[in-house]
Design a protein around this motif. Structure first.
Motif, PDB file in Angstrom:
ATOM      1  N   PRO A  15       0.907  -1.134  -0.098  1.00 16.18           N
ATOM      2  CA  PRO A  15      -0.029   0.016   0.110  1.00 16.18           C
ATOM      3  C   PRO A  15       0.811   1.234   0.063  1.00 16.18           C
ATOM      4  O   PRO A  15       0.286   2.344   0.216  1.00 16.18           O
ATOM      5  CB  PRO A  15      -0.837  -0.109   1.301  1.00 16.18           C
ATOM      6  N   PHE A  16       2.122   1.260  -0.227  1.00 16.45           N
ATOM      7  CA  PHE A  16       3.033   2.409  -0.191  1.00 16.45           C
ATOM      8  C   PHE A  16       2.937   3.380  -1.307  1.00 16.45           C
ATOM      9  O   PHE A  16       3.366   2.794  -2.341  1.00 16.45           O
ATOM     10  CB  PHE A  16       4.358   2.047   0.296  1.00 16.45           C
ATOM     11  N   HIS A  17       2.694   4.461  -1.223  1.00 12.65           N
ATOM     12  CA  HIS A  17       2.873   5.390  -2.331  1.00 12.65           C
ATOM     13  C   HIS A  17       4.280   6.109  -1.838  1.00 12.65           C
ATOM     14  O   HIS A  17       4.895   5.944  -0.801  1.00 12.65           O
ATOM     15  CB  HIS A  17       1.950   6.515  -2.382  1.00 12.65           C
ATOM     16  N   LEU A  18       4.664   6.793  -2.972  1.00  5.21           N
ATOM     17  CA  LEU A  18       6.154   7.350  -2.586  1.00  5.21           C
ATOM     18  C   LEU A  18       6.274   8.166  -1.372  1.00  5.21           C
ATOM     19  O   LEU A  18       7.151   7.918  -0.618  1.00  5.21           O
ATOM     20  CB  LEU A  18       6.541   8.473  -3.843  1.00  5.21           C
ATOM     21  N   TYR A  19       5.285   8.884  -0.869  1.00  5.41           N
ATOM     22  CA  TYR A  19       5.518   9.816   0.327  1.00  5.41           C
ATOM     23  C   TYR A  19       5.368   8.767   1.654  1.00  5.41           C
ATOM     24  O   TYR A  19       5.133   9.329   2.645  1.00  5.41           O
ATOM     25  CB  TYR A  19       4.593  10.933   0.468  1.00  5.41           C
ATOM     26  N   ASP A  20       5.016   7.426   1.338  1.00  4.91           N
ATOM     27  CA  ASP A  20       4.807   6.647   2.546  1.00  4.91           C
ATOM     28  C   ASP A  20       6.442   5.889   2.766  1.00  4.91           C
ATOM     29  O   ASP A  20       6.591   5.346   3.873  1.00  4.91           O
ATOM     30  CB  ASP A  20       4.215   5.342   2.295  1.00  4.91           C
ATOM     31  N   CYS A  21       7.344   6.257   2.002  1.00  2.95           N
ATOM     32  CA  CYS A  21       8.518   5.616   1.898  1.00  2.95           C
ATOM     33  C   CYS A  21       9.633   6.780   2.361  1.00  2.95           C
ATOM     34  O   CYS A  21       9.629   8.166   1.754  1.00  2.95           O
ATOM     35  CB  CYS A  21       9.170   5.312   0.712  1.00  2.95           C
ATOM     36  N   CYS A  22      10.663   6.544   3.335  1.00  2.09           N
ATOM     37  CA  CYS A  22      11.776   7.332   3.529  1.00  2.09           C
ATOM     38  C   CYS A  22      12.689   7.620   2.307  1.00  2.09           C
ATOM     39  O   CYS A  22      12.717   6.823   1.338  1.00  2.09           O
ATOM     40  CB  CYS A  22      12.689   6.918   4.842  1.00  2.09           C
ATOM     41  N   PRO A  23      13.150   8.900   2.197  1.00  2.32           N
ATOM     42  CA  PRO A  23      14.344   9.216   1.154  1.00  2.32           C
ATOM     43  C   PRO A  23      15.606   8.499   1.288  1.00  2.32           C
ATOM     44  O   PRO A  23      15.899   7.702   2.227  1.00  2.32           O
ATOM     45  CB  PRO A  23      14.290  10.428   1.259  1.00  2.32           C
ATOM     46  N   PHE A  24      16.326   8.462   0.104  1.00  2.00           N
ATOM     47  CA  PHE A  24      17.737   8.228   0.131  1.00  2.00           C
ATOM     48  C   PHE A  24      18.552   9.243   0.973  1.00  2.00           C
ATOM     49  O   PHE A  24      18.315  10.390   0.200  1.00  2.00           O
ATOM     50  CB  PHE A  24      18.169   7.685  -1.209  1.00  2.00           C
ATOM     51  N   SER A  25      19.508   9.210   1.365  1.00  2.83           N
ATOM     52  CA  SER A  25      19.864  10.372   2.136  1.00  2.83           C
ATOM     53  C   SER A  25      21.617   9.994   2.284  1.00  2.83           C
ATOM     54  O   SER A  25      22.204   8.920   2.429  1.00  2.83           O
ATOM     55  CB  SER A  25      19.502  10.537   3.630  1.00  2.83           C
ATOM     56  N   ASP A  26      22.157  11.216   2.582  1.00  2.00           N
ATOM     57  CA  ASP A  26      23.769  11.311   3.124  1.00  2.00           C
ATOM     58  C   ASP A  26      23.618  11.848   4.421  1.00  2.00           C
ATOM     59  O   ASP A  26      22.892  12.726   4.600  1.00  2.00           O
ATOM     60  CB  ASP A  26      24.509  11.923   2.187  1.00  2.00           C
ATOM     61  N   GLY A  27      24.607  11.447   5.046  1.00  2.00           N
ATOM     62  CA  GLY A  27      24.886  12.202   6.453  1.00  2.00           C
ATOM     63  C   GLY A  27      25.543  11.272   7.707  1.00  2.00           C
ATOM     64  O   GLY A  27      26.196  10.327   7.108  1.00  2.00           O
ATOM     65  N   ALA A  28      25.832  12.006   8.434  1.00  2.00           N
ATOM     66  CA  ALA A  28      26.696  11.580   9.623  1.00  2.00           C
ATOM     67  C   ALA A  28      26.063  11.892  10.906  1.00  2.00           C
ATOM     68  O   ALA A  28      25.450  12.993  11.111  1.00  2.00           O
ATOM     69  CB  ALA A  28      28.032  11.879   9.570  1.00  2.00           C
ATOM     70  N   SER A  29      26.418  11.198  12.068  1.00  2.00           N
ATOM     71  CA  SER A  29      25.911  11.363  13.210  1.00  2.00           C
ATOM     72  C   SER A  29      26.742  10.724  14.357  1.00  2.00           C
ATOM     73  O   SER A  29      27.694   9.906  13.998  1.00  2.00           O
ATOM     74  CB  SER A  29      24.468  10.938  13.764  1.00  2.00           C
ATOM     75  N   ALA A  30      27.081  11.627  15.600  1.00  2.00           N
ATOM     76  CA  ALA A  30      27.965  11.092  16.557  1.00  2.00           C
ATOM     77  C   ALA A  30      27.321  11.460  17.908  1.00  2.00           C
ATOM     78  O   ALA A  30      26.835  12.356  17.977  1.00  2.00           O
ATOM     79  CB  ALA A  30      29.395  11.693  16.369  1.00  2.00           C
ATOM     80  N   ILE A  31      27.635  10.652  18.823  1.00  2.00           N
ATOM     81  CA  ILE A  31      27.555  11.057  20.179  1.00  2.00           C
ATOM     82  C   ILE A  31      28.879  10.739  21.149  1.00  2.00           C
ATOM     83  O   ILE A  31      29.451   9.678  20.744  1.00  2.00           O
ATOM     84  CB  ILE A  31      26.201  10.292  20.671  1.00  2.00           C
ATOM     85  N   VAL A  32      28.910  11.104  22.210  1.00  2.00           N
ATOM     86  CA  VAL A  32      30.002  11.022  23.131  1.00  2.00           C
ATOM     87  C   VAL A  32      29.443  10.235  24.371  1.00  2.00           C
ATOM     88  O   VAL A  32      28.457  10.792  25.016  1.00  2.00           O
ATOM     89  CB  VAL A  32      30.569  12.137  23.847  1.00  2.00           C
ATOM     90  N   LEU A  33      29.726   9.025  24.287  1.00  2.00           N
ATOM     91  CA  LEU A  33      29.226   8.112  25.564  1.00  2.00           C
ATOM     92  C   LEU A  33      30.290   8.036  26.571  1.00  2.00           C
ATOM     93  O   LEU A  33      31.568   7.727  26.336  1.00  2.00           O
ATOM     94  CB  LEU A  33      29.058   6.555  25.262  1.00  2.00           C
TER      95      LEU A  33
END
Lengths: 379, 379
Positions: free
Chosen positions: B195-213
């Motif tokens: 049942p998914f239309h285009l806007y039911d789907c997440c995009p393809f993305s670039d990116g980075a994330s980081a946390i300090v534990l």
């Protein structure tokens, strides 16, 4: 561990099962006892479009539900999985962890030897090294040539490492190369990357290996447990030009130092070792980095038989990557399988004389990742 | 974290630095204080022939020498890196660990959208699912269609998840999709996998994330620490046919149960959450799996505004994968960045009202790997 060599087109999670299920049997551990699966694989994403191997392998061996994950750290992949399993057990999070690796590097992976060589080169710098064609025979040739320049290491020293490891491999029924060779075999082989001839290089291999790690308390209930008393891990610069010295393999020195400190041991205590001899020169650098020999003495030591079975500190009694084979993600835990067999006195024709302490040295990439593990027999 | 979207052809270790260095700055931690780097990436082996990213990233940000490794567990990759960092800190092995992920999924990776879709499908069964063309829109469409059949979930419920998350994304300056949409936007878009239309789907993305534990003791010296009080992880069967129910996402239920037990919390304590809405249907399944709603109530809850900012339990205030974006290996730690911002009261226009407890749900593959993390503000 499985035999190393060619395993045809068997699915990777099935190949892993061929090591994992015997490991569980050997330990007398059932699936219900296993708290987690830590799995190493490096190349299947590229060669077979097969990732997320943790749950796939877990499902194959009756472990669906347990936490499982994949590690990739070039050739140090399953040593890294082991390190993290040790941490989880030390933290009291798990009591029993199945750790291992699986890899298919032969052309049955779907990749030709040149294509797989390119895949391996993915561990080198994408920006500075790959574009100029620096694949891994070249990386280790550069390191070895510098060692020859600085210390007088010779091509004969290198060849003698290969001769020794093929001899050891001839005593190992699971080795890919059971045939003995001579210096002439090495010198007459094609030149791959000066100073390495074909027989200075480890083969492309398929295979799997697995070990069962348990908590200290739990271990007492087993027949023949062996202890991991130290596991060190350090990184080094990428590209290679970032490393202050290309012969020191500083990450290995740092990792070994950590492991010795943790185990309260020194290099003098090591009775035998498995080191990462992806190329003959790499074995010489490794034996120096972990402190078995002074810098520059690794080559002569090999030629004098000091690292041969029966010598003062046998190196790679399994045959090493050179003769046993090198299914990348399976190599780290395969080294620990050999340490276990030796420390239990179950290594058959290649048994080291009553060893108490074994060391494993597993490196990844341009020696930019190294894990050093110390194992001891229980008194 | 970086903005999510397109980052051109920047080297992956440089893109990671764009998240990692600000994370260190935010924590007031210098490189000399960092004991280890745990890094997630899934696809660069295939798309860019770039592996062994641990030491490469470490060298880029001044951490050469520290132990570092790469995790790959499909979309749950950097949540898994976090879990292992928590274990190492709990074990007393490290005090300060930099954890994060980086990914390039846009065509700048060198792969077209169909090619990248095939790479993503590598997390599905190589033997039983890939050969019949079951890529991930299809996997989650199957799960969602069954949920519609069993519980009466409707396409309107699905669309309302997208509308909500785009609204949240419009309040997040780092989101890939800042535009608001309506149900009609969804219904008028092309059908991707019923049942998914285009806007039911997440995009393809670039990116980075980081946390300090950091360790509990060390945390006391910081200005605004937030606590990870539970982190659960479980696996489920691959192929999907191995799962007893395709709507239950049992691994998520198991992981959530572990996390609640560790934190001594229940679903009633959760003030907001970030869940893995790779598709709108996945958010509905996730909100039920982690216990926010009874099975079958997830869809109506979304349509009734109960999961919207200002509602009883805001879900994906960041915009979620749907609007914020989904750079695969960076998503897990990006969820924790959002939890941190919210628990600190620093989420700006999308701030949840004085939250005490946040939950993150990060899944990989066919919901076959799930990590659930509970974070709390310090009193």
């Amino acid at each position: 561990m499985t035999t190393f060599g060619s395993h045809g087109a068997v699915a990777l999670h099935e190949l892993f099962a061929q090591a994992a299920l015997p490991a569980l049997d050997d330990a007398g551990v059932s699936q219900a006892d296993v708290d987690a699966l830590y799995l190493g694989n490096t190349s299947a994403a590229v060669s077979e479009n097969d990732t997320h191997l943790g749950p796939k392998a877990a499902a194959q061996i009756g472990l669906t539900g347990v936490p499982t994950q994949r590690f990739e750290d070039a050739c140090a992949t399953s040593a890294m999985a082991t390190k993290h399993a040790v941490h989880a057990i030390e933290a009291g999070i798990h009591d029993v962890v199945l750790v291992g690796g699986v890899e298919r590097c032969t052309p049955q992976s779907g990749l030709s030897t040149p294509e797989m060589t390119k895949v391996f080169a993915s561990a080198a710098s994408r920006q500075y090294e790959q574009p100029v064609g620096l694949t891994f025979p070249g990386v280790f040739a550069l390191m070895t040539k510098r060692h020859m320049h600085e210390y007088g290491t010779t091509k004969e020293h290198l060849a003698d490492v290969a001769v020794k490891n093929h001899y050891h491999g001839s005593l190992n029924p699971r080795a890919q190369h059971g045939e003995e060779i001579t210096r002439e075999t090495v010198f007459e082989g094609p030149l791959i990357a000066d100073p390495f001839h074909l027989y200075d290089c480890c083969p492309f291999s398929d295979g799997a290996s697995a070990i069962v790690l348990v908590s200290d308390e739990y271990a007492d209930s087993f027949d023949q447990p062996v202890d991991i008393n130290g596991i060190g891990h350090a990184s080094g610069g990428v590209p290679l030009a970032e490393q202050a010295s290309v012969t020191m393999t500083q990450a290995a020195r740092d990792a070994a130092g950590q492991a010795y400190d943790q185990a309260d041991l020194t290099a003098e205590d090591v009775d035998f070792c498995e080191v990462h001899d992806c190329f003959t020169g790499a074995e010489i650098l490794a034996t120096e980095a972990v402190g078995l020999f002074e810098d520059g003495d690794g080559g002569p030591a090999a030629s004098e038989g000091r690292t041969r079975l029966g010598g003062e500190v046998p190196v790679n009694p399994s045959g090493g990557l050179k003769a046993k084979g090198h299914p990348i993600g399976a190599t780290g835990t395969a080294q620990l399988v050999e340490l276990t067999d030796q420390l239990r006195g179950e290594a058959g024709d290649r048994q080291v004389d009553s060893p108490s302490v074994g060391l494993a040295h597993n490196l990844g990439g341009e020696a930019a990742t190294t894990v050093v593990t110390l194992m001891e027999a229980r008194a």
